[in-house]
Scaffold this active site. Sequence first.
Site, short mmCIF file in Angstrom:
data_model
loop_
_atom_site.label_atom_id
_atom_site.label_comp_id
_atom_site.label_asym_id
_atom_site.label_seq_id
_atom_site.Cartn_x
_atom_site.Cartn_y
_atom_site.Cartn_z
CG HIS A 1 -0.66 -0.11 2.36
ND1 HIS A 1 -0.20 -1.70 2.54
CD2 HIS A 1 -0.39 0.81 3.47
CE1 HIS A 1 0.33 -1.77 4.37
NE2 HIS A 1 0.44 -0.47 4.23
CG LEU A 2 1.63 3.87 -3.05
CD1 LEU A 2 1.78 4.35 -4.72
CD2 LEU A 2 3.11 3.66 -2.75
P1 5GP Z 1 1.75 -0.24 7.14
O1 5GP Z 1 2.44 0.04 8.50
O2 5GP Z 1 1.30 -1.22 6.59
O3 5GP Z 1 2.32 0.73 6.29
O4 5GP Z 1 0.42 0.46 7.32
C1 5GP Z 1 -0.64 -0.12 7.65
C2 5GP Z 1 -1.83 1.02 7.87
O5 5GP Z 1 -3.13 0.45 7.50
C3 5GP Z 1 -1.60 1.68 9.16
O6 5GP Z 1 -1.42 2.76 8.95
C4 5GP Z 1 -3.50 1.72 9.72
O7 5GP Z 1 -4.12 2.44 9.93
C5 5GP Z 1 -4.14 1.18 8.75
N1 5GP Z 1 -5.13 -0.35 9.05
C6 5GP Z 1 -5.24 -0.96 9.57
N2 5GP Z 1 -6.52 -1.20 10.00
C7 5GP Z 1 -6.77 -0.75 8.99
C8 5GP Z 1 -8.26 -0.99 8.62
O8 5GP Z 1 -9.24 -1.64 9.91
N3 5GP Z 1 -9.24 -0.32 8.09
C9 5GP Z 1 -8.33 0.72 7.39
N4 5GP Z 1 -8.74 1.65 6.94
N5 5GP Z 1 -7.02 1.21 7.76
C10 5GP Z 1 -6.09 0.62 8.40
#
Ligand code: 5GP
Length: 113
Positions: free
Chosen positions: A99-100
Amino acid sequence: MNCLFCRIIQDKITSKRIYEDESILAFEDVSPQAPVHILIIPKKHIPTSLDIEEKDHELIGRMFQVANKIAIDRGVAERGFRIVMNCNSEAGQTVFHIHLHLLAGRAMNWPPG
Ligand code: 5GP
Ligand code: ZN
């Protein structure tokens, strides 16, 4: 598949959708770290940036174009915005479907924490 973002794509988990086409979905981050914090994901399950293959190149480019379009639509393109993709644990990746992060609406720090 037990992937959070695949479940969001399938609408098994609710999200605030911003943009969708045949290969990409964008939605609001549930825990925003800036006034604008939107996630842009491919509908194809790719666990980390290390798993991007040559056949994915067009898809990855399209993700950036969607991020640009959203930044323009939100009126933050001129001010500036940040696009981030975390890879693996020390970078803070918590969801293993690439994801970006589109972050904008406040001054960003550098270097990032
Ligand atoms: P990462 O930490 O992998 O770079 O980013 C994951 C992102 O996904 C985080 O910013 C977190 O807030 C978001 N996230 C996690 N669970 C959910 C969810 O159930 N719904 C949404 N909209 N965002 C989520
Ligand atoms: Zn997935």
